[in-house]
Scaffold this motif. Structure first.
Motif, mmCIF file in Angstrom:
data_model
loop_
_atom_site.group_PDB
_atom_site.id
_atom_site.type_symbol
_atom_site.label_atom_id
_atom_site.label_comp_id
_atom_site.label_asym_id
_atom_site.label_seq_id
_atom_site.Cartn_x
_atom_site.Cartn_y
_atom_site.Cartn_z
ATOM 1 N N PHE A 83 -13.482 5.230 16.824
ATOM 2 C CA PHE A 83 -13.063 6.125 15.736
ATOM 3 C C PHE A 83 -11.951 7.047 16.215
ATOM 4 O O PHE A 83 -11.882 7.400 17.387
ATOM 5 C CB PHE A 83 -14.250 6.963 15.241
ATOM 6 C CG PHE A 83 -15.314 6.127 14.598
ATOM 7 C CD1 PHE A 83 -15.157 5.639 13.312
ATOM 8 C CD2 PHE A 83 -16.479 5.812 15.284
ATOM 9 C CE1 PHE A 83 -16.127 4.844 12.720
ATOM 10 C CE2 PHE A 83 -17.455 5.010 14.707
ATOM 11 C CZ PHE A 83 -17.283 4.535 13.419
ATOM 12 N N PHE A 84 -11.076 7.387 15.317
ATOM 13 C CA PHE A 84 -10.062 8.394 15.645
ATOM 14 C C PHE A 84 -9.774 9.225 14.396
ATOM 15 O O PHE A 84 -10.180 8.860 13.286
ATOM 16 C CB PHE A 84 -8.785 7.747 16.210
ATOM 17 C CG PHE A 84 -8.030 6.887 15.240
ATOM 18 C CD1 PHE A 84 -8.440 5.582 14.968
ATOM 19 C CD2 PHE A 84 -6.896 7.376 14.595
ATOM 20 C CE1 PHE A 84 -7.724 4.781 14.075
ATOM 21 C CE2 PHE A 84 -6.170 6.578 13.708
ATOM 22 C CZ PHE A 84 -6.598 5.282 13.449
ATOM 23 N N ILE A 85 -9.117 10.325 14.600
ATOM 24 C CA ILE A 85 -8.913 11.261 13.494
ATOM 25 C C ILE A 85 -7.424 11.437 13.231
ATOM 26 O O ILE A 85 -6.636 11.599 14.155
ATOM 27 C CB ILE A 85 -9.554 12.633 13.814
ATOM 28 C CG1 ILE A 85 -11.060 12.443 14.043
ATOM 29 C CG2 ILE A 85 -9.315 13.635 12.697
ATOM 30 C CD1 ILE A 85 -11.763 13.691 14.514
ATOM 31 N N GLU A 86 -7.072 11.375 11.943
ATOM 32 C CA GLU A 86 -5.724 11.745 11.545
ATOM 33 C C GLU A 86 -5.805 13.119 10.867
ATOM 34 O O GLU A 86 -6.834 13.486 10.298
ATOM 35 C CB GLU A 86 -5.126 10.706 10.608
ATOM 36 C CG GLU A 86 -4.815 9.404 11.336
ATOM 37 C CD GLU A 86 -3.936 8.462 10.528
ATOM 38 O OE1 GLU A 86 -2.972 7.932 11.086
ATOM 39 O OE2 GLU A 86 -4.225 8.246 9.337
ATOM 40 N N TYR A 87 -4.701 13.837 10.959
ATOM 41 C CA TYR A 87 -4.670 15.193 10.405
ATOM 42 C C TYR A 87 -3.582 15.271 9.350
ATOM 43 O O TYR A 87 -2.488 14.742 9.531
ATOM 44 C CB TYR A 87 -4.398 16.208 11.528
ATOM 45 C CG TYR A 87 -5.492 16.204 12.562
ATOM 46 C CD1 TYR A 87 -6.607 17.025 12.437
ATOM 47 C CD2 TYR A 87 -5.442 15.326 13.654
ATOM 48 C CE1 TYR A 87 -7.630 16.997 13.369
ATOM 49 C CE2 TYR A 87 -6.462 15.287 14.598
ATOM 50 C CZ TYR A 87 -7.554 16.127 14.446
ATOM 51 O OH TYR A 87 -8.568 16.088 15.370
ATOM 52 N N GLN A 88 -3.920 15.923 8.244
ATOM 53 C CA GLN A 88 -2.930 16.109 7.179
ATOM 54 C C GLN A 88 -2.748 17.604 6.946
ATOM 55 O O GLN A 88 -3.720 18.328 6.752
ATOM 56 C CB GLN A 88 -3.397 15.430 5.890
ATOM 57 C CG GLN A 88 -2.316 15.443 4.818
ATOM 58 C CD GLN A 88 -2.720 14.714 3.554
ATOM 59 O OE1 GLN A 88 -3.888 14.741 3.162
ATOM 60 N NE2 GLN A 88 -1.762 14.076 2.904
ATOM 61 N N PRO A 89 -1.486 18.071 6.982
ATOM 62 C CA PRO A 89 -1.262 19.513 6.876
ATOM 63 C C PRO A 89 -1.648 20.100 5.521
ATOM 64 O O PRO A 89 -1.539 19.441 4.490
ATOM 65 C CB PRO A 89 0.246 19.651 7.113
ATOM 66 C CG PRO A 89 0.825 18.312 6.868
ATOM 67 C CD PRO A 89 -0.239 17.309 7.182
ATOM 68 N N LEU A 90 -2.085 21.325 5.552
ATOM 69 C CA LEU A 90 -2.313 22.146 4.363
ATOM 70 C C LEU A 90 -1.193 23.170 4.336
ATOM 71 O O LEU A 90 -1.008 23.927 5.284
ATOM 72 C CB LEU A 90 -3.670 22.840 4.458
ATOM 73 C CG LEU A 90 -4.865 21.897 4.264
ATOM 74 C CD1 LEU A 90 -6.065 22.354 5.057
ATOM 75 C CD2 LEU A 90 -5.200 21.831 2.785
ATOM 76 N N VAL A 91 -0.453 23.164 3.249
ATOM 77 C CA VAL A 91 0.788 23.921 3.186
ATOM 78 C C VAL A 91 0.660 25.057 2.176
ATOM 79 O O VAL A 91 0.145 24.864 1.072
ATOM 80 C CB VAL A 91 1.957 22.982 2.787
ATOM 81 C CG1 VAL A 91 3.250 23.748 2.611
ATOM 82 C CG2 VAL A 91 2.117 21.878 3.824
ATOM 83 N N HIS A 92 1.124 26.229 2.558
ATOM 84 C CA HIS A 92 1.127 27.377 1.666
ATOM 85 C C HIS A 92 2.193 27.154 0.589
ATOM 86 O O HIS A 92 3.367 26.960 0.921
ATOM 87 C CB HIS A 92 1.419 28.644 2.476
ATOM 88 C CG HIS A 92 1.345 29.899 1.672
ATOM 89 N ND1 HIS A 92 0.175 30.364 1.117
ATOM 90 C CD2 HIS A 92 2.297 30.781 1.324
ATOM 91 C CE1 HIS A 92 0.420 31.476 0.470
ATOM 92 N NE2 HIS A 92 1.699 31.760 0.572
ATOM 93 N N LEU A 93 1.773 27.184 -0.696
ATOM 94 C CA LEU A 93 2.722 26.860 -1.769
ATOM 95 C C LEU A 93 3.805 27.924 -1.920
ATOM 96 O O LEU A 93 4.903 27.646 -2.374
ATOM 97 C CB LEU A 93 1.981 26.672 -3.100
ATOM 98 C CG LEU A 93 1.480 25.248 -3.379
ATOM 99 C CD1 LEU A 93 0.504 25.249 -4.551
ATOM 100 C CD2 LEU A 93 2.642 24.301 -3.665
ATOM 101 N N GLY A 94 3.479 29.158 -1.531
ATOM 102 C CA GLY A 94 4.447 30.235 -1.686
ATOM 103 C C GLY A 94 5.627 30.105 -0.742
ATOM 104 O O GLY A 94 6.786 30.188 -1.162
ATOM 105 N N ASP A 95 5.356 29.857 0.561
ATOM 106 C CA ASP A 95 6.461 29.862 1.524
ATOM 107 C C ASP A 95 6.624 28.539 2.281
ATOM 108 O O ASP A 95 7.492 28.426 3.149
ATOM 109 C CB ASP A 95 6.296 31.027 2.516
ATOM 110 C CG ASP A 95 5.034 30.903 3.354
ATOM 111 O OD1 ASP A 95 4.424 29.816 3.369
ATOM 112 O OD2 ASP A 95 4.653 31.894 4.003
ATOM 113 N N GLY A 96 5.785 27.550 1.969
ATOM 114 C CA GLY A 96 5.953 26.236 2.585
ATOM 115 C C GLY A 96 5.473 26.131 4.026
ATOM 116 O O GLY A 96 5.675 25.113 4.679
ATOM 117 N N SER A 97 4.820 27.174 4.544
ATOM 118 C CA SER A 97 4.386 27.107 5.938
ATOM 119 C C SER A 97 3.088 26.305 6.067
ATOM 120 O O SER A 97 2.270 26.258 5.151
ATOM 121 C CB SER A 97 4.185 28.524 6.493
ATOM 122 O OG SER A 97 3.161 29.177 5.776
#
Ligand code: C2E
Ligand code: CA
Ligand code: CA
Ligand code: CA
Length: 284
Positions: A39-53
């Motif tokens: 098994f391995f893990i992929e990561y998907q970013p969570l982005v702030h909608l206001g400033d894109g960070s």
């Protein structure tokens, strides 16, 4: 053709049979797969909608099967739930993800992804070790509970009694965020939200899909607007998933959603990709 199954190929519906073999084969292969590190893990970013960070990332598990290649969680999580393997597998995912969060913090400090979201299956909720395992994992890694968000589907909590909610309450009291995943698909009573120890609503992808056109369907807009204002009035943050276009992101930002996740920003990927994204964001 798969080599499994000898005379089984004589059956009338070979395709259905192949699926059955695969299902059975996958189920019996699961425990060894965990031991062998498939098994391995992929990561998907969570982005702030206001400033894109980049604010955090969701951990999504995959299975590198020696014969079938990379299998998505929809192929094996249900099997792991049926057999109980989901408890050790879920614990492994949690431990890996929390360590990854620590590595990001050590490398990038406040400039990197700060939080880690981990999915919790309903079977893990009823497992008595959940709270202690989580505490141990956080302590071993030296990660604050505030950096962790556990995602539980809305359907898993519908009609949940106090026994089921107790471990979640304890985790929430420690500072762990609880997110209600796939929100809007479970027909739960909105007033019921007050009873749940959740701090984040993850709006289901179906809402994001209905924002495909700009301007979107006025009824869908009203529904999302209503959910967002209710959520905010209850002090809940709103995350949207499945954002695939800039138009969707813009529409959801206007509607007041806080955080977004989707292919528009990045597909799930190896942890190094998160490093790069976070760097791009903190410099630009
Ligand atoms: P989920 O928690 O709703 O995760 C979001 C799913 O949407 C992921 O599918 C992700 O790859 C996909 N996705 C992300 N952005 C987009 C987009 O822009 N468009 C589209 N069409 N899809 C997008 P994935 O990785 O196949 O995971 C499927 C489900 O498997 C997850 O749904 C979650 O319920 C479950 N799962 C994944 N990892 C774990 C785990 O470690 N434990 C447990 N219990 N369940 C897991
Ligand atoms: Ca999720
Ligand atoms: Ca979801
Ligand atoms: Ca989903």
């Amino acid at each position: 053709a798969k080599s499994a199954g000898g005379n089984r190929f004589e059956l009338a519906d070979p395709e259905a049979d192949a699926r059955a073999i695969t299902r059975h084969g996958l189920t019996t292969a699961l425990p060894a797969a965990l031991e062998r590190g498939e098994f391995f893990i992929e990561y998907q970013p969570l982005v702030h909608l206001g400033d894109g960070s980049v604010r955090g990332a969701e951990a999504l598990v995959r299975w590198l099967h020696p014969q079938h290649g990379i299998l998505g969680p929809d192929r094996f999580i249900p099997l792991a739930e049926d057999t109980g393997l989901i408890v050790p597998l879920g614990r492994w995912v949690l431990e890996q993800s929390v360590r990854q969060a620590r590595d990001w913090r050590e490398r990038y400090g406040d400039g990197g992804p700060l939080r880690i979201n981990v999915n919790l299956s309903p079977c893990q909720l009823t497992h008595p070790g959940l709270v202690q395992d989580t505490v141990d994992i956080l302590e071993r890694a030296g990660v604050a509970p505030q950096a962790l968000c556990l995602e539980v589907t809305e359907s898993a909590l519908i009609g949940a009694d106090d026994d089921l909610l107790k471990p979640l309450r304890r985790l929430a009291e420690m500072g762990v965020d609880i997110a209600l995943d796939d929100f809007g698909t479970g027909y739960s009573n909105l007033a019921n939200l007050r009873r749940l120890p959740v701090s984040v609503l993850k709006l289901d992808r179906s809402f994001t899909q209905s924002m495909q056109q700009f301007p979107a369907d006025p009824v869908d807009l009203k529904i999302v607007e209503g959910i967002v204002s209710l959520a905010h009035s209850l002090d809940l943050a709103v995350t949207v998933e499945g954002v695939e276009t800039g138009a969707q992101a813009e529409q959801l930002r206007i509607l007041g959603c806080d955080t977004a996740q989707g292919w528009y920003y990045a597909r799930p990927g190896p942890p190094e990709r998160l490093h790069q994204l976070a760097l791009v964001d903190s410099t630009g």
